[in-house]
Design a protein around this motif. Sequence first.
Motif, PDB file in Angstrom:
ATOM      1  N   CYS A   1      -7.207 -44.356  34.884  1.00 48.07           N
ATOM      2  CA  CYS A   1      -5.861 -44.159  34.331  1.00 48.07           C
ATOM      3  C   CYS A   1      -5.509 -45.358  33.470  1.00 48.07           C
ATOM      4  CB  CYS A   1      -4.832 -43.991  35.447  1.00 48.07           C
ATOM      5  SG  CYS A   1      -3.124 -43.818  34.854  1.00 48.07           S
ATOM      6  N   VAL A   2      -5.227 -45.106  32.204  1.00 48.72           N
ATOM      7  CA  VAL A   2      -4.831 -46.162  31.272  1.00 48.72           C
ATOM      8  C   VAL A   2      -3.358 -45.973  30.939  1.00 48.72           C
ATOM      9  CG1 VAL A   2      -5.213 -47.245  29.028  1.00 48.72           C
ATOM     10  CG2 VAL A   2      -7.155 -46.303  30.311  1.00 48.72           C
ATOM     11  N   ASN A   3      -2.541 -46.902  31.385  1.00 51.74           N
ATOM     12  CA  ASN A   3      -1.098 -46.855  31.116  1.00 51.74           C
ATOM     13  C   ASN A   3      -0.814 -47.588  29.812  1.00 51.74           C
ATOM     14  OD1 ASN A   3       0.433 -45.739  33.661  1.00 51.74           O
ATOM     15  ND2 ASN A   3      -1.222 -47.027  34.444  1.00 51.74           N
ATOM     16  N   SER A   4      -0.832 -46.820  28.718  1.00 54.80           N
ATOM     17  CA  SER A   4      -0.642 -47.418  27.394  1.00 54.80           C
ATOM     18  C   SER A   4       0.747 -47.153  26.820  1.00 54.80           C
ATOM     19  CB  SER A   4      -1.708 -46.879  26.430  1.00 54.80           C
ATOM     20  OG  SER A   4      -1.592 -47.464  25.159  1.00 54.80           O
ATOM     21  N   ALA A   5       1.464 -46.183  27.377  1.00 53.78           N
ATOM     22  CA  ALA A   5       2.793 -45.845  26.861  1.00 53.78           C
ATOM     23  C   ALA A   5       3.735 -47.045  26.996  1.00 53.78           C
ATOM     24  CB  ALA A   5       3.366 -44.644  27.606  1.00 53.78           C
TER      25      ALA A   5
ATOM     26  N   ASP B   1       9.859 -36.094  36.699  1.00 50.19           N
ATOM     27  CA  ASP B   1       9.479 -34.690  36.864  1.00 50.19           C
ATOM     28  C   ASP B   1       8.324 -34.331  35.932  1.00 50.19           C
ATOM     29  OD1 ASP B   1      11.395 -34.271  38.799  1.00 50.19           O
ATOM     30  OD2 ASP B   1      12.885 -33.462  37.406  1.00 50.19           O
ATOM     31  N   GLU B   2       8.372 -34.821  34.701  1.00 51.42           N
ATOM     32  CA  GLU B   2       7.294 -34.543  33.751  1.00 51.42           C
ATOM     33  C   GLU B   2       5.998 -35.234  34.183  1.00 51.42           C
ATOM     34  OE1 GLU B   2       8.198 -35.112  29.640  1.00 51.42           O
ATOM     35  OE2 GLU B   2      10.109 -34.044  29.747  1.00 51.42           O
ATOM     36  N   VAL B   3       6.106 -36.441  34.716  1.00 52.35           N
ATOM     37  CA  VAL B   3       4.912 -37.150  35.186  1.00 52.35           C
ATOM     38  C   VAL B   3       4.268 -36.411  36.350  1.00 52.35           C
ATOM     39  CG1 VAL B   3       4.055 -39.281  36.257  1.00 52.35           C
ATOM     40  CG2 VAL B   3       5.714 -39.403  34.391  1.00 52.35           C
TER      41      VAL B   3
ATOM     42  N   LYS C   1      19.717 -49.101  25.699  1.00 54.89           N
ATOM     43  CA  LYS C   1      18.397 -49.424  25.170  1.00 54.89           C
ATOM     44  C   LYS C   1      17.585 -50.238  26.173  1.00 54.89           C
ATOM     45  CE  LYS C   1      18.938 -47.437  21.163  1.00 54.89           C
ATOM     46  NZ  LYS C   1      18.164 -46.208  20.822  1.00 54.89           N
ATOM     47  N   TRP C   2      18.241 -51.141  26.895  1.00 58.47           N
ATOM     48  CA  TRP C   2      17.533 -51.888  27.944  1.00 58.47           C
ATOM     49  C   TRP C   2      16.947 -50.937  28.973  1.00 58.47           C
ATOM     50  CZ3 TRP C   2      21.865 -56.005  29.195  1.00 58.47           C
ATOM     51  CH2 TRP C   2      21.900 -56.962  28.170  1.00 58.47           C
ATOM     52  N   ARG C   3      17.729 -49.929  29.381  1.00 58.61           N
ATOM     53  CA  ARG C   3      17.253 -48.974  30.383  1.00 58.61           C
ATOM     54  C   ARG C   3      16.050 -48.181  29.859  1.00 58.61           C
ATOM     55  NH1 ARG C   3      22.942 -47.816  32.074  1.00 58.61           N
ATOM     56  NH2 ARG C   3      23.220 -48.877  34.069  1.00 58.61           N
ATOM     57  N   GLU C   4      16.085 -47.819  28.581  1.00 56.11           N
ATOM     58  CA  GLU C   4      14.958 -47.094  27.998  1.00 56.11           C
ATOM     59  C   GLU C   4      13.679 -47.931  28.086  1.00 56.11           C
ATOM     60  OE1 GLU C   4      15.573 -45.649  24.060  1.00 56.11           O
ATOM     61  OE2 GLU C   4      17.432 -44.595  24.558  1.00 56.11           O
ATOM     62  N   ILE C   5      13.799 -49.218  27.804  1.00 55.18           N
ATOM     63  CA  ILE C   5      12.637 -50.115  27.872  1.00 55.18           C
ATOM     64  C   ILE C   5      12.109 -50.185  29.299  1.00 55.18           C
ATOM     65  CG2 ILE C   5      11.888 -52.521  27.646  1.00 55.18           C
ATOM     66  CD1 ILE C   5      13.893 -52.772  25.303  1.00 55.18           C
ATOM     67  N   LEU C   6      12.999 -50.408  30.255  1.00 58.19           N
ATOM     68  CA  LEU C   6      12.566 -50.519  31.653  1.00 58.19           C
ATOM     69  C   LEU C   6      11.999 -49.209  32.181  1.00 58.19           C
ATOM     70  CD1 LEU C   6      15.353 -52.680  33.364  1.00 58.19           C
ATOM     71  CD2 LEU C   6      13.023 -53.365  32.784  1.00 58.19           C
ATOM     72  N   ASN C   7      12.633 -48.087  31.849  1.00 58.26           N
ATOM     73  CA  ASN C   7      12.192 -46.799  32.370  1.00 58.26           C
ATOM     74  C   ASN C   7      10.801 -46.426  31.875  1.00 58.26           C
ATOM     75  OD1 ASN C   7      14.472 -46.354  33.908  1.00 58.26           O
ATOM     76  ND2 ASN C   7      15.521 -45.165  32.335  1.00 58.26           N
ATOM     77  N   THR C   8      10.459 -46.852  30.665  1.00 61.67           N
ATOM     78  CA  THR C   8       9.129 -46.566  30.127  1.00 61.67           C
ATOM     79  C   THR C   8       8.125 -47.636  30.518  1.00 61.67           C
ATOM     80  OG1 THR C   8      10.020 -45.356  28.223  1.00 61.67           O
ATOM     81  CG2 THR C   8       7.784 -46.212  28.019  1.00 61.67           C
TER      82      THR C   8
ATOM     83  N   VAL D   1       8.169 -50.152  32.719  1.00 61.84           N
ATOM     84  CA  VAL D   1       8.007 -50.597  34.104  1.00 61.84           C
ATOM     85  C   VAL D   1       8.012 -49.412  35.068  1.00 61.84           C
ATOM     86  CG1 VAL D   1       8.849 -52.123  35.923  1.00 61.84           C
ATOM     87  CG2 VAL D   1       9.135 -52.779  33.518  1.00 61.84           C
ATOM     88  N   ILE D   2       9.122 -48.661  35.118  1.00 64.48           N
ATOM     89  CA  ILE D   2       9.232 -47.564  36.084  1.00 64.48           C
ATOM     90  C   ILE D   2       8.194 -46.482  35.793  1.00 64.48           C
ATOM     91  CG2 ILE D   2      10.722 -45.824  37.117  1.00 64.48           C
ATOM     92  CD1 ILE D   2      11.558 -48.698  37.710  1.00 64.48           C
ATOM     93  N   GLY D   3       8.083 -46.059  34.541  1.00 68.22           N
ATOM     94  CA  GLY D   3       7.109 -45.030  34.187  1.00 68.22           C
ATOM     95  C   GLY D   3       5.691 -45.474  34.472  1.00 68.22           C
ATOM     96  N   LEU D   4       5.386 -46.711  34.139  1.00 70.62           N
ATOM     97  CA  LEU D   4       4.055 -47.270  34.418  1.00 70.62           C
ATOM     98  C   LEU D   4       3.771 -47.262  35.916  1.00 70.62           C
ATOM     99  CD1 LEU D   4       2.389 -50.394  32.915  1.00 70.62           C
ATOM    100  CD2 LEU D   4       2.959 -50.432  35.342  1.00 70.62           C
ATOM    101  N   CYS D   5       4.754 -47.629  36.720  1.00 68.54           N
ATOM    102  CA  CYS D   5       4.554 -47.668  38.172  1.00 68.54           C
ATOM    103  C   CYS D   5       4.394 -46.266  38.755  1.00 68.54           C
ATOM    104  CB  CYS D   5       5.712 -48.393  38.850  1.00 68.54           C
ATOM    105  SG  CYS D   5       5.697 -50.183  38.624  1.00 68.54           S
ATOM    106  N   ILE D   6       5.168 -45.299  38.255  1.00 77.43           N
ATOM    107  CA  ILE D   6       5.036 -43.923  38.744  1.00 77.43           C
ATOM    108  C   ILE D   6       3.639 -43.397  38.422  1.00 77.43           C
ATOM    109  CG2 ILE D   6       5.841 -41.539  38.503  1.00 77.43           C
ATOM    110  CD1 ILE D   6       8.631 -42.688  37.870  1.00 77.43           C
TER     111      ILE D   6
END
Length: 252
Positions: free
Chosen positions: A87-91, A68-70, A106-113, A115-120
């Motif tokens: 667009c530079v995906n550095s996060a 939603d924030e993205v 913690k694994w989910r936090e890593i993936l959500n930022t 991989v998923i966040g980068l893809c969104i």
Amino acid sequence: MERWRGRTALVTGASSGIGYAVAKRFVEHGMNVFGCSRNIQNIDELSKTVRCGPGSLNAIKCDVSNEDEVLAMFAKIRKEQGRLDVCVNSAGLSHGEPLLSGTTEKWREILNTNVIGLCICTREAVKLMRESGVDNGHIILLNSRAGHMAQPRSTIHFYGASKYAVTAVTEGFRRELRELKSGIRITGVSPGLVETEFVHRAMGQESGEALYRSLEKCLTADDIADSVIYALGAPDHVQVHDILIRPTDQAY
């Protein structure tokens, strides 16, 4: 970089480290930059120091793991600029969570930022580029040398898995853009050890300092910003697909 002057860029993770260095460099090259992060204090301070420069910097508070924030961030860019060119995906983040003893949270936090966040962000960036007629845009994905080879430290095995996923989606995005006959290019940048706060946060202050001391000289965030500028500066017919850059004396 002259052709990018006056054009619009988004840099995620722009409050520190590589993202901060890239955002600053873009402004110096005359670009209109949106820098996003969960904490925008450093971006706001940087925007004041570059206010008289050729470009501009606007801070957007955004956690890329929150869709939603993205989406709200891209709506803001669409409203204020009407286009996006780079667009530079550095996060990105990591936790010291081994495969056999790590926590699922913690694994989910890593993936959500990572991989998923980068893809969104990449999906929405391409969408905005195409709807605004930008056919020579550029997407930069900050990967890691951990996305190309298994790492010796168990505390970053899961982080490495997330970066292997970035390696895979970099090629996936490239192929899908080719299927669309789009001129938008995509580049992965895979650094080795960079002297930023990232390692301290991932490994702890003491372990991070020991890792830095194990090398004669680490990479700097500016070294990685140089790589981004190199990829952006390539002619339209040249796709710099992946840059793997590490300190000269780093063994792996």
